[in-house]
Design a protein around this motif. Structure first.
Motif, short mmCIF file in Angstrom:
data_model
loop_
_atom_site.label_atom_id
_atom_site.label_comp_id
_atom_site.label_asym_id
_atom_site.label_seq_id
_atom_site.Cartn_x
_atom_site.Cartn_y
_atom_site.Cartn_z
N THR A 17 0.84 -1.21 0.00
CA THR A 17 0.00 0.00 0.00
C THR A 17 0.87 1.25 0.00
O THR A 17 0.60 2.20 -0.75
N ASP A 40 -8.08 -3.66 -1.85
CA ASP A 40 -8.03 -4.30 -0.53
C ASP A 40 -9.23 -3.85 0.32
O ASP A 40 -9.42 -2.64 0.51
N ASN A 44 -6.76 0.63 3.05
CA ASN A 44 -5.67 1.47 3.58
C ASN A 44 -5.20 2.52 2.58
O ASN A 44 -4.84 3.63 2.97
N ASP A 124 -3.65 -1.67 -5.86
CA ASP A 124 -3.17 -2.06 -4.53
C ASP A 124 -3.92 -3.32 -4.12
O ASP A 124 -5.12 -3.30 -3.87
MG MG Z 1 -1.99 -3.04 1.92
#
Ligand code: MG
Ligand code: ADP
Length: 261
Positions: A17, A40, A44, A124
Motif C-alpha cells: 500500500t 483491498d 488502507n 493495490d
Molecule cells: Mg496493503
C-alpha cells in the motif's frame, strides 16, 4: 493507453500500500495521469489519500455492476491522481463475484474503458491469493512485487509465482514481473544486506530488481494518519526521496522519462 500494474505479494506488511500510494503520487507529480484502484477491503490506500470510505462509492459497487468506474472514481488533492476507493464491503466480493462464471475478468472489463484517460493504473492488492488478487492479475499488464527486507522475505514467494503462472496458463493472461522492490531496507544492518543478496540470488538474472530500495522511514508510516501520501506530507524525508527515485526508475523502464524532469 494506460499501463496497468499490480502491486502484489500475499504477505501483509511488506509495503504494497505504501508503494501504491507513494509511487502513484510521485508519478503524478512528474506529470503523469495516474489512477490507483484500491482492491483491498481494508481500504488502507483509500485512507492514505485522505479519501472518505463509503459504501456508496467503491470498487465493490463497480465490480458488482452497480456503478460505473466514472461514477466511483474520486480525485485526490494531487493533480492528475485519482483513486477508486475501497470499502470493507469488498470483503464480501469473494462470494458474490464467484457466482459469475467470468469472475476472473470482471476488473479487467471494468478498467478497459478507462485506458485512454490515464498513463498508469496501479492496483493495490490485498494480502491473499483469492478472487480479488486473481482479478488484479488478469487486469494487469505487469506486476511489482515488494519484498520486505526481513528474515522470512522469500517465504511464500514460490506460491506467489505459482499463482502467477496459473493465471498465465489457465486464463491466458500473462503478467510479467516489471520489478522486484526491496522495502523496509536498512543497508547498515547485516540482515538487510543478507536479505538483499538472497533476493538477488533467488531471482538471478531472470527478473529485474529495482536499483532503488525503500528504506525504513518513520515518515512513511506516519503520513497515512494525516491522509496524505508521504511525498507531499514531508517533501524532504528519505522515504520521499526513495519513492521519487523509484518513480524515475519506473518511468525509465517504460521509456517514459522526459529529459527535463
Ligand atoms: Mg496493503
Ligand atoms: P501492505 O500493504 O503490504 O500490507 P503497508 O504498505 O500497509 O503494507 O505497510 C505495512 C506497515 O508498515 C504500515 O503501517 C506502513 O505505514 C509501514 N511501512 C511500510 N513501508 C514502510 C517503510 N519503508 N518505512 C516505515 N514504515 C513502513
Amino acid at each position: 493507453m494506460a499501463e496497468i500494474i499490480s502491486i502484489l505479494n500475499q504477505k501483509g506488511g511488506c509495503g504494497k500500500t505504501t508503494t501504491a500510494v507513494n509511487l502513484s503520487a510521485a508519478l503524478a507529480l512528474l506529470g503523469k495521469k495516474v489512477l490507483v484502484i484500491d482492491m483491498d477491503p481494508q481500504a488502507n490506500a483509500t485512507t492514505a489519500f485522505g479519501v472518505q470510505k463509503n459504501e456508496e462509492n467503491s470498487v465493490y459497487r463497480v465490480l458488482t455492476g452497480e456503478q460505473t468506474m466514472d461514477q466511483a472514481i474520486v480525485p485526490t488533492e494531487i493533480s492528475g491522481l485519482d483513486v477508486l476507493p475501497s470499502h470493507i464491503s469488498l470483503s464480501g466480493a469473494e462470494v458474490e463475484l464467484s457466482k459469475d462464471i467470468g469472475f476472473p475478468f470482471i476488473l479487467k472489463e471494468s478498467v478497459d474503458g478507462l485506458l485512454d484517460d490515464y498513463d498508469y493504473v496501479l492496483l493495490d492488492v490485498p494480502p491473499s491469493l483469492g478472487i480479488l488478487t486473481i482479478n488484479s492479475l488478469v487486469a494487469a499488464d505487469s506486476v511489482i512485487i515488494p519484498i520486505q527486507a526481513e528474515f522470512y522475505a522469500l517465504e511464500g514467494m514460490a506460491d506467489l509465482l505459482d499463482a502467477m503462472n496459473l493465471v498465465e496458463s489457465r486464463l491466458k493472461s500473462p503478467s510479467p514481473i516489471k520489478g522486484i522492490l526491496i522495502t523496509l531496507y536498512d543497508s547498515r544492518t547485516r540482515l538487510g544486506r543478507d536479505v538483499y543478496r538472497n533476493v538477488k540470488q533467488y531471482f538471478g538474472d531472470r527478473e529485474y530488481i529495482f536499483k532503488t530500495t525503500i528504506p525504513r522511514n518513520v515518515k512513511l508510516a506516519e503520513a497515512p494518519s494525516h491522509g496524505k501520501p508521504c511525498i507531499i506530507y514531508d517533501e524532504e524525508c528519505i522515504g520521499t526521496e526513495a519513492y521519487n527515485d523509484l518513480a524515475k526508475e519506473f518511468l525509465s523502464l517504460s521509456n517514459d522519462l522526459e529529459d527535463n524532469k
